[in-house]
Design an enzyme around this catalytic site. Structure first.
Site, mmCIF file in Angstrom:
data_model
loop_
_atom_site.group_PDB
_atom_site.id
_atom_site.type_symbol
_atom_site.label_atom_id
_atom_site.label_comp_id
_atom_site.label_asym_id
_atom_site.label_seq_id
_atom_site.Cartn_x
_atom_site.Cartn_y
_atom_site.Cartn_z
ATOM 1 C CB SER A 1 38.402 38.507 39.682
ATOM 2 O OG SER A 1 39.788 38.694 39.467
ATOM 3 C CD GLU A 2 39.957 40.362 43.029
ATOM 4 O OE1 GLU A 2 39.303 39.630 43.784
ATOM 5 O OE2 GLU A 2 40.779 39.926 42.205
ATOM 6 C CB CYS A 3 38.995 47.230 39.191
ATOM 7 S SG CYS A 3 39.518 48.826 38.501
ATOM 8 C CG PHE B 1 36.352 48.704 44.648
ATOM 9 C CD1 PHE B 1 35.147 48.949 45.288
ATOM 10 C CD2 PHE B 1 37.401 49.590 44.833
ATOM 11 C CE1 PHE B 1 34.995 50.077 46.094
ATOM 12 C CE2 PHE B 1 37.262 50.711 45.630
ATOM 13 C CZ PHE B 1 36.053 50.952 46.271
ATOM 14 C CG HIS C 1 45.157 38.895 40.969
ATOM 15 N ND1 HIS C 1 43.875 38.850 41.443
ATOM 16 C CD2 HIS C 1 45.093 39.484 39.745
ATOM 17 C CE1 HIS C 1 43.062 39.390 40.546
ATOM 18 N NE2 HIS C 1 43.768 39.777 39.513
#
Length: 289
Positions: free
Chosen positions: A45-47, A65, A76
């Protein structure tokens, strides 16, 4: 070029029960396009990408992102990045207190050992949702408008609309479908657990509320996020401000997607704090060029 890489499990209540985050450390020199491509490739979901700070008092700067866009803030990723930075040898200016620079400014993270907690940022948009917008939100969720106890804008970056249902059972029963009202959505849904999980959900027996988060950029299907720090931050501000909850409390999230996320909400003179477990699950290097 190889760069340090971590994958962190955030808000879990045991191994692999939270929301995973990819973290690229020492990301200086990567372009925005490269960061977006790496983030999409991780398929999480995110990096996040850790960079030298540009603001006095910050310990590091982070760019966050999703699969499709850059975010000014997300919960998170904030805790997961702080954990990865600490695990990689980062030393904050002040012991026990990490200051992160991100799109919305400076965010403070408290280091409680196994648990980290961030200070809930101010809302960028608040107030009631218009009747017309509520009709669309309810349609996406698959509920009647009169089943919604309250709906408010609780946007702290991702664009959240908060929806309060009668109880946790109603939240867990949702079968949302973004195709009912195509468009970009960021919907957070919350309902209270009864004493001892009287609603029959044993998974939530240690939690005051059940939270679910749904989002789409309008191009793909509606996605449910396992555990969402930014949403829990704005939900906490909403429910504490209106007297619907008192802190401290624990929120459960991820039940319907096979996770057992737990978010601990506390409040003191410094504000509202959103915390939980944060554990490095994968440690290594990523080749970027």
């Amino acid at each position: 070029m190889s760069r340090p890489f971590r994958q962190v499990d955030v808000f879990g209540s045991g191994p692999f029960t939270g929301n995973p985050l990819a973290v690229v450390l020492d990301a200086d020199g990567l372009t925005t396009e490269e960061m977006q491509r790496i983030s999409a490739w991780t398929n999480l979901s995110e990096c996040t990408f850790v960079l030298p700070p540009t603001t006095e008092g910050a310990d590091y700067r982070v760019r966050i992102f999703s699969l499709t866009t850059e975010l000014p803030f997300a919960g998170h990723p904030t805790l997961g990045t702080a954990r990865a930075w600490l695990e990689a040898g980062g030393v904050p200016h002040e012991s026990g207190r990490i200051v992160q620079e991100c799109g919305i400014g400076l965010v403070t993270v408290r280091d409680g050992g196994d648990h980290l907690a961030f200070a809930a940022p101010p809302l960028l948009r608040s107030g009631p949702v218009s009747p017309e917008h509520l009709v669309d939100v309810a349609a996406v969720l698959g509920v009647a408008v009169d089943e919604v106890v309250e709906a408010r804008w609780i946007d702290n970056g991702p664009g959240w609309v908060g929806v309060l249902l009668r109880d946790a059972a109603a939240v867990l029963a949702l079968e949302p479908d973004g195709a009912r009202r195509p468009g970009g959505w960021a919907i957070g849904v919350v309902g209270a657990h009864g004493a001892g999980a009287a609603d029959g959900d044993a998974a939530g027996s240690d939690a005051a509320i059940e939270v679910r988060a749904f989002f789409t950029d309008g191009l793909g299907p509606l996605i449910e996020d396992p555990v969402t720090g930014s949403l829990n931050a704005s939900v906490a501000q909403w429910l504490l401000e209106t007297g619907r909850l008192e802190a401290p409390y624990t929120a459960a999230q991820g039940t319907r997607v096979g996770r057992r996320g737990r978010v601990r909400v506390t409040r003191d003179a410094g504000g509202v704090w959103i915390g939980g477990a944060s554990v490095v699950a994968i440690s290594g290097e990523i080749t970027t060029t």
